[in-house]
Design an enzyme around this catalytic site. Sequence first.
Site, short mmCIF file in Angstrom:
data_model
loop_
_atom_site.label_atom_id
_atom_site.label_comp_id
_atom_site.label_asym_id
_atom_site.label_seq_id
_atom_site.Cartn_x
_atom_site.Cartn_y
_atom_site.Cartn_z
CG HIS A 15 -1.84 1.11 1.36
ND1 HIS A 15 -1.79 2.03 2.38
CD2 HIS A 15 -2.89 1.48 0.58
CE1 HIS A 15 -2.76 2.90 2.24
NE2 HIS A 15 -3.44 2.60 1.17
CG HIS A 57 -3.79 9.22 -0.17
ND1 HIS A 57 -4.41 10.07 0.74
CD2 HIS A 57 -4.59 8.15 -0.31
CE1 HIS A 57 -5.54 9.51 1.14
NE2 HIS A 57 -5.68 8.35 0.51
#
Length: 270
Positions: A15, A57
């Site tokens: 991730h 992100h």
Amino acid sequence: MVTQARQNHIQVVAHRGASEDAPEHTLAAYMKAIADGADALECDVRLTADGHLVCVHDRRVNRTSNGRGAVSALELADLTALDFGTWKGREDATESPDWGDPSLTSVLTLERLLELVADSGRRVELAIETKHPTRWAGQVEERLLQLLGRFGLAAPATAEDSSVRVMSFSARSLHRVAAAAPTIPTVYLMQFVSPRLRDGRLPAGARIAGPSIRIVRNHPAYIERLHRAGHRAHVWTVNEPADVELCAGLGVEAIITNRPRQVLSQLGRP
């Protein structure tokens, strides 16, 4: 008791790279994830003001860099001038950590990440999450597929042959991808399960479910319903050993984690 055969079939996805050990979405994090043996790399992509896809992100760069502003309002040259590394661990350190070569912690373009994967010497898959403000509606997916096409990844013969999948919380985004590139797998990410999807159905254009670990903890039977409906389950973000064991026991197909090395070890994979 989870059998070793079942554990071996669970894909371990890093991730934002090996983001517990290195700054998220940096070359350092992805190089570490590949070295740790991750089966796939997860990244978020946003479009810069001058049309480049970068792995960031948040909507703004404030949290993960020494700069300020929205990614969509900054050009690649602006982002390249920022430091995306020294924020990592600074809360616990008396001085900024040293990540070595600045190129390992500068802003990472998706193109550079694709080059890293191509040069890795083994099959490493990519799970690419589209993120975009309304102003870029449709353009992120268009640029993404163009870039994948340059690397020969936009038109796999079948979904099983694809080494790339596209993920999103937006069903509309996945529908765009499925319409333009029908053999690229798509993952519908979920923070909660809406009533109309509780039976295991997914929105049009989505082929794989991406429930949060909170959903899986609170509603473990949902995984069985997904499987009965013919869908796979890729669960995020799974870091704790008990959650890894839960996912393995339920037979999920992929675990997305900040700790790929530890999860691989727990699953009995060197």
